[in-house]
Scaffold this motif. Structure first.
Motif, PDB file in Angstrom:
ATOM      1  N   VAL A   1       0.828  -1.211   0.000  1.00 27.49           N
ATOM      2  CA  VAL A   1       0.000   0.000   0.000  1.00 27.49           C
ATOM      3  C   VAL A   1       0.862   1.261   0.000  1.00 27.49           C
ATOM      4  CG1 VAL A   1      -1.554   1.388   1.413  1.00 27.49           C
ATOM      5  CG2 VAL A   1      -2.057  -1.000   1.022  1.00 27.49           C
ATOM      6  N   ILE A   2       1.770   1.356   0.987  1.00 30.02           N
ATOM      7  CA  ILE A   2       2.594   2.564   1.086  1.00 30.02           C
ATOM      8  C   ILE A   2       3.528   2.664  -0.115  1.00 30.02           C
ATOM      9  CG2 ILE A   2       4.282   3.820   2.485  1.00 30.02           C
ATOM     10  CD1 ILE A   2       3.165   2.376   4.945  1.00 30.02           C
ATOM     11  N   GLY A   3       4.118   1.539  -0.490  1.00 36.14           N
ATOM     12  CA  GLY A   3       4.971   1.543  -1.674  1.00 36.14           C
ATOM     13  C   GLY A   3       4.201   1.866  -2.936  1.00 36.14           C
ATOM     14  N   GLY A   4       2.952   1.368  -3.005  1.00 41.23           N
ATOM     15  CA  GLY A   4       2.136   1.584  -4.195  1.00 41.23           C
ATOM     16  C   GLY A   4       1.735   3.027  -4.435  1.00 41.23           C
ATOM     17  N   LEU A   5       1.832   3.870  -3.402  1.00 39.60           N
ATOM     18  CA  LEU A   5       1.539   5.295  -3.596  1.00 39.60           C
ATOM     19  C   LEU A   5       2.450   5.898  -4.663  1.00 39.60           C
ATOM     20  CD1 LEU A   5       1.039   6.445   0.110  1.00 39.60           C
ATOM     21  CD2 LEU A   5      -0.717   6.331  -1.669  1.00 39.60           C
ATOM     22  N   GLY A   6       3.661   5.345  -4.755  1.00 38.92           N
ATOM     23  CA  GLY A   6       4.575   5.821  -5.797  1.00 38.92           C
ATOM     24  C   GLY A   6       4.052   5.522  -7.182  1.00 38.92           C
ATOM     25  N   GLY A   7       3.464   4.325  -7.327  1.00 39.24           N
ATOM     26  CA  GLY A   7       2.910   3.955  -8.629  1.00 39.24           C
ATOM     27  C   GLY A   7       1.722   4.797  -9.032  1.00 39.24           C
ATOM     28  N   ILE A   8       1.021   5.364  -8.049  1.00 37.73           N
ATOM     29  CA  ILE A   8      -0.106   6.245  -8.344  1.00 37.73           C
ATOM     30  C   ILE A   8       0.378   7.641  -8.709  1.00 37.73           C
ATOM     31  CG2 ILE A   8      -2.123   7.390  -7.340  1.00 37.73           C
ATOM     32  CD1 ILE A   8      -2.505   4.974  -5.571  1.00 37.73           C
ATOM     33  N   THR A   9       1.348   8.124  -7.978  1.00 39.31           N
ATOM     34  CA  THR A   9       1.783   9.514  -8.102  1.00 39.31           C
ATOM     35  C   THR A   9       2.493   9.809  -9.419  1.00 39.31           C
ATOM     36  OG1 THR A   9       2.059   9.606  -5.695  1.00 39.31           O
ATOM     37  CG2 THR A   9       3.123  11.336  -7.005  1.00 39.31           C
ATOM     38  N   MET A  10       3.456   8.973  -9.773  1.00 40.14           N
ATOM     39  CA  MET A  10       4.354   9.323 -10.871  1.00 40.14           C
ATOM     40  C   MET A  10       3.700   9.384 -12.249  1.00 40.14           C
ATOM     41  SD  MET A  10       7.468  10.285 -10.524  1.00 40.14           S
ATOM     42  CE  MET A  10       8.038  11.380 -11.816  1.00 40.14           C
TER      43      MET A  10
END
Length: 395
Positions: free
Chosen positions: A342-351
């Motif tokens: 979840v926390i790591g996946g925020l990067g996949g959403i943002t970029m």
């Protein structure tokens, strides 16, 4: 593959089910980068909306990664994964038949739910069965890469067979493979449909938040997914809008990236038992930074081929190797995997959104150039493990 010989027959069967299902997961998760230009033309979408679609997929991926760690506590592993992994079918049907942007956002979100839940289930299952073996997880993710690299070829093939509607027929075919995956989940002899109630307290133990290896993994995964989601989602569009390659050449290059990722992951299967995970992830992370810089500087087909292949080989083993860093926390606390994803996946959403926004305001080049910052931050996380946390493990 020495880990395989030590497994009993039931675990071997579960492992092969996970391998096939993750192959299908790679096939549909990475098809979006290749069909995005076709989807944008068919439904008249601009760059910002296209970026939002990719991010919506990543948002579903993120939320499901967390929910998939909690839902089994109440409904059991099998019922939970069958429910969550079915959302991709709804998503694909909406993408095929509806072009309204807000509905497409929901559709991409649904595909992300299935991707995230399967990722959570497969990573945890293989991690538990093989005792956090880096070779096993790299092989699992190699099969994801095989599915991913086949996606652009299938887009081209179905386009030649069915014309402008080829991508729609491809999604119909993938739905068939997803149904097979659902049958495998249903028949898989995973630990019961009901989780023992006396395990609930243990499963809800949040002490893993104090584990430095847990946070080290999150930092690496967060910025890696920043880079991966933006690169795989925008690479085809980048080459087309920069007038570097034709549409078909760009799609083929996208497959070359996944060929490289597959080579890299298989290479890590071989090197995983020969190098420490710290040395391994440091080498491939530095390689990713070098080859991505070369990609942005490329202005000829030869340079593009070399940089994309090198980037794929370097990127291939980062995610699965990083996941083994927190292997002890994942095995002891199943919920920790959900938090990592979840926390790591925020990067996949943002970029992807950042890349799309910069592409619309400036040019696609500056959108892609912003990914350099994510790679740099990932390197800092890798160095933290190599020079600090790995040494603590050895003491």
């Amino acid at each position: 593959m020495s880990f395989y010989k030590q497994l009993n027959a039931v675990d071997k069967y579960i492992l092969w089910c996970c391998f096939f299902i993750f192959f299908v997961n790679g096939l549909y998760s990475m098809v979006f980068g290749s069909i995005l230009p076709l989807l944008s033309d068919a439904y008249s979408l601009n760059e910002t909306v296209s970026g939002m679609l990719l991010s919506s997929h990543q948002a579903g991926n993120l939320i499901a990664s967390f929910v998939a760690g909690i839902l089994p506590l109440y409904y059991g592993r099998k019922k939970s994964i069958l429910f969550l992994s079915s959302f991709v079918i709804i998503g694909f049907l909406l993408i095929i038949g509806v072009g309204t942007p807000w509905i497409l956002l929901f559709a991409f979100f649904f595909t992300g739910i299935s991707r995230g839940s399967i990722s959570n289930f497969n990573n945890k299952t293989v991690n538990d069965i093989t005792d956090s073996n880096p070779s096993a997880l790299n092989f699992l993710h190699s099969l994801f890469a095989i599915g991913a690299l086949l996606s652009p070829f299938l887009v081209i093939l179905f386009g030649q067979l069915f014309g402008l509607n080829g991508w729609r027929w491809l999604l119909v075919g993938i739905i068939g493979l997803i149904v097979v995956s659902q049958m495998m989940f249903f028949n898989m002899p995973i630990e019961g449909d009901i989780l023992a109630k006396d395990q609930t307290t243990k499963e809800k133990d949040y002490s893993f938040f104090k584990d430095s290896l847990f946070w080290n993994t999150i930092i690496i995964i967060f910025f890696y997914l920043c880079a991966e989601s933006a690169i795989t989602g925008w690479l085809v569009t980048y080459f087309i809008q920069s007038d570097l390659l034709t549409i078909q050449q760009s799609q083929m290059i996208s497959s070359l990236l996944w060929v490289g990722i597959l080579i890299g992951r298989l290479g890590c299967v071989f090197l995983g038992s020969r190098l420490s995970r710290g040395t391994l992830i440091t080498l491939i992370s530095i390689g990713s930074a070098i080859f991505y810089g070369l990609l942005l500087a490329s202005n000829s087909v030869t340079m593009i081929l070399v940089s994309v292949l090198g980037l794929g080989i370097s990127m291939g083993g980062i995610y699965p190797t990083a996941m083994t860093i927190a292997g002890s926390s994942i095995k002891k606390h199943p919920m920790s995997l959900g938090w990592i994803l979840v926390i790591g996946g925020l990067g996949g959403i943002t970029m992807p959104i950042v890349t799309g926004y910069l592409a619309q305001i400036y040019t696609i080049f500056w959108g892609m150039a912003a990914i350099i910052l994510a790679i740099f931050m990932m390197l800092l996380g890798v160095f933290w493990y190599q020079f600090v946390n790995q040494r603590k493990e050895e003491i």
